[in-house]
Enzyme design. Structure first.
Site, PDB file in Angstrom:
ATOM      1  N   LYS A  41       1.018   4.234  -2.745  1.00  0.00           N
ATOM      2  CA  LYS A  41       0.600   5.588  -2.374  1.00  0.00           C
ATOM      3  C   LYS A  41       1.707   6.617  -2.586  1.00  0.00           C
ATOM      4  O   LYS A  41       1.420   7.774  -2.924  1.00  0.00           O
ATOM      5  CB  LYS A  41       0.110   5.597  -0.920  1.00  0.00           C
ATOM      6  N   TYR A  80       0.828  -1.212   0.000  1.00  0.00           N
ATOM      7  CA  TYR A  80       0.000   0.000   0.000  1.00  0.00           C
ATOM      8  C   TYR A  80       0.866   1.266   0.000  1.00  0.00           C
ATOM      9  O   TYR A  80       0.608   2.222  -0.753  1.00  0.00           O
ATOM     10  CB  TYR A  80      -0.886  -0.060   1.246  1.00  0.00           C
TER      11      TYR A  80
HETATM   12  N1  NAD Z   1      -9.898   6.174   5.194  1.00  0.00           N
HETATM   13  C1  NAD Z   1      -8.656   6.617   5.395  1.00  0.00           C
HETATM   14  O1  NAD Z   1      -8.255   7.019   6.516  1.00  0.00           O
HETATM   15  C2  NAD Z   1      -7.697   6.656   4.262  1.00  0.00           C
HETATM   16  C3  NAD Z   1      -6.381   7.045   4.533  1.00  0.00           C
HETATM   17  C4  NAD Z   1      -5.489   7.155   3.481  1.00  0.00           C
HETATM   18  C5  NAD Z   1      -5.895   6.874   2.200  1.00  0.00           C
HETATM   19  N2  NAD Z   1      -7.175   6.447   1.981  1.00  0.00           N
HETATM   20  C6  NAD Z   1      -7.552   6.139   0.602  1.00  0.00           C
HETATM   21  O2  NAD Z   1      -8.798   6.714   0.307  1.00  0.00           O
HETATM   22  C7  NAD Z   1      -9.436   5.948  -0.707  1.00  0.00           C
HETATM   23  C8  NAD Z   1     -10.854   5.605  -0.284  1.00  0.00           C
HETATM   24  O3  NAD Z   1     -10.787   4.742   0.835  1.00  0.00           O
HETATM   25  P1  NAD Z   1     -11.958   4.599   1.905  1.00  0.00           P
HETATM   26  O4  NAD Z   1     -11.319   4.768   3.229  1.00  0.00           O
HETATM   27  O5  NAD Z   1     -13.115   5.433   1.541  1.00  0.00           O
HETATM   28  O6  NAD Z   1     -12.260   3.024   1.762  1.00  0.00           O
HETATM   29  P2  NAD Z   1     -13.572   2.253   1.244  1.00  0.00           P
HETATM   30  O7  NAD Z   1     -13.231   0.807   1.299  1.00  0.00           O
HETATM   31  O8  NAD Z   1     -14.759   2.735   1.998  1.00  0.00           O
HETATM   32  O9  NAD Z   1     -13.725   2.743  -0.260  1.00  0.00           O
HETATM   33  C9  NAD Z   1     -12.946   2.240  -1.309  1.00  0.00           C
HETATM   34  C10 NAD Z   1     -13.874   1.961  -2.450  1.00  0.00           C
HETATM   35  O10 NAD Z   1     -13.111   1.556  -3.612  1.00  0.00           O
HETATM   36  C11 NAD Z   1     -13.847   0.532  -4.263  1.00  0.00           C
HETATM   37  N3  NAD Z   1     -12.935  -0.269  -5.077  1.00  0.00           N
HETATM   38  C12 NAD Z   1     -11.974  -1.112  -4.651  1.00  0.00           C
HETATM   39  N4  NAD Z   1     -11.344  -1.668  -5.689  1.00  0.00           N
HETATM   40  C13 NAD Z   1     -11.910  -1.155  -6.810  1.00  0.00           C
HETATM   41  C14 NAD Z   1     -11.662  -1.343  -8.195  1.00  0.00           C
HETATM   42  N5  NAD Z   1     -10.703  -2.180  -8.610  1.00  0.00           N
HETATM   43  N6  NAD Z   1     -12.400  -0.638  -9.077  1.00  0.00           N
HETATM   44  C15 NAD Z   1     -13.376   0.203  -8.660  1.00  0.00           C
HETATM   45  N7  NAD Z   1     -13.666   0.390  -7.353  1.00  0.00           N
HETATM   46  C16 NAD Z   1     -12.931  -0.265  -6.439  1.00  0.00           C
HETATM   47  C17 NAD Z   1     -14.447  -0.284  -3.119  1.00  0.00           C
HETATM   48  O11 NAD Z   1     -15.541  -1.080  -3.568  1.00  0.00           O
HETATM   49  C18 NAD Z   1     -14.857   0.810  -2.153  1.00  0.00           C
HETATM   50  O12 NAD Z   1     -16.185   1.246  -2.333  1.00  0.00           O
HETATM   51  C19 NAD Z   1      -8.545   4.729  -0.939  1.00  0.00           C
HETATM   52  O13 NAD Z   1      -7.708   4.962  -2.045  1.00  0.00           O
HETATM   53  C20 NAD Z   1      -7.729   4.673   0.320  1.00  0.00           C
HETATM   54  O14 NAD Z   1      -6.512   3.992   0.154  1.00  0.00           O
HETATM   55  C21 NAD Z   1      -8.086   6.335   2.966  1.00  0.00           C
END
Ligand code: NAD
Length: 300
Positions: free
Chosen positions: A170, A166
């Protein structure tokens, strides 16, 4: 101050069936954008698929009076990425905004991480952002307008135990963003990255439970929305955001140490403090600028 609106703009938000992406899609649609809500609909690890989550968000947007269309394709395949952008073109005639947000987790200590766990995470975050941006790019260039936000992470910028896959993806997105910003500059395409913190299904067992209601996804979306607005002139930048706090993150270089004679190992040892000095820091706009101090030394 006037309200920021997105009337006439078409946005693609990947991974918008849950969490952060869902909130980005709802907010952009509420402010007038036409939105492609993409989501593969699998679980947190990427297993499975369902058109349900994307459609539910579209239903919610429409119920609120907005315009949106669902897309269930996979960002990690060229066909999926092309189909996502085609959904925007077919439904709304163009694409202006791309929010690369889709993501999965396959955490494992580096010692135990399999090639499959590494590849699958790189595929969704890094390859997926490349593929969807690539599918949109000719349209953004041709119309002389584009706004791209890539979703990085503090784990990538600073490292995190159990996330070699990851964090690689990133941090890769930071380089990707900076290069897109440079290649997009003359076409009025701005590309930026966010490193968010929010309480979602991805983080609910990783973040302290006490902060659940303080780390809502609605604390992240305003930055994304601002970065994809017409009025944003910033490009190639990275911001951390969450819980009501936003800060710019810099890739910076220290003053360093240089000498005209060929360096020996002892020279490195003897000048270690100067080599590692953190002040004053310089933030370079591109690799040409970063070469500046070296060129100066070579030519002086
Ligand atoms: N939540 C946090 O604190 C946090 C921190 C750093 C980065 N992020 C990043 O933010 C983004 C959103 O994460 P989140 O926390 O909302 O998680 P989440 O799991 O709620 O949302 C991620 C979404 O991406 C979709 N997804 C996964 N693989 C896919 C694909 N191949 N094609 C299309 N859709 C796909 C999933 O179905 C899901 O709905 C991610 O990139 C995550 O790495 C989140």
């Amino acid at each position: 101050m006037s309200e920021l609106r997105y009337d006439g703009r078409v946005a693609v938000v990947t991974g918008a069936g849950h969490g952060l992406g869902r909130q980005h899609a709802l907010e952009l649609a509420a402010r007038g954008a036409k939105v492609v809500v993409n989501d593969l609909g699998g679980d947190r690890s990427g297993a499975g698929a369902s058109a349900g989550p994307a459609q539910e968000v579209v239903d919610e947007i429409k119920k609120n009076g907005g315009e949106a269309v669902a897309n269930p394709d996979n960002v990690a395949t060229p066909e999926g990425a092309q189909a996502i952008v085609k959904t925007a073109l077919d439904a709304f005639g163009k694409v202006d905004i791309v929010v690369n947000n889709a993501g999965i987790l396959r955490d494992r200590s580096f010692k135990n991480m399999s090639v499959e766990e590494f590849d699958s995470v790189i595929a969704v975050h890094l390859r997926g952002s490349f593929l969807v941006s690539s599918a949109a790019w000719p349209h953004l260039r041709e119309q002389g307008y584009g706004r791209i936000v890539n979703t990085s992470s503090p784990a990538g910028l600073f490292g995190n135990f159990g996330q070699a896959n990851y964090s690689t993806a990133k941090m890769g997105l930071v380089g990707f963003t900076k290069t897109l910003a440079q290649e997009g500059a003359k076409y009025n395409i701005k590309a930026n990255a966010i490193a968010p913190v929010a309480w979602t299904r991805m983080t609910e067992d990783l973040l302290p439970a006490d902060f659940a209601d303080k780390l809502g996804v609605e604390q992240v979306t305003p930055l994304v929305a601002y970065l994809v607005h017409d009025s944003n002139e910033d490009s190639g930048q990275v911001y951390t955001v969450g819980g009501g706090r936003i800060a710019k993150i810099f890739v910076a270089e220290g003053p360093g140490y240089g000498q005209k004679e060929t360096l020996s190992v002892e020279d490195v040892r003897d000048n270690w403090a100067a080599i590692g000095a953190a002040e004053p820091l310089t933030v370079f706009g591109n690799v040409g600028e970063q070469m500046g101090p070296l060129i100066q030394q070579l030519t002086s």
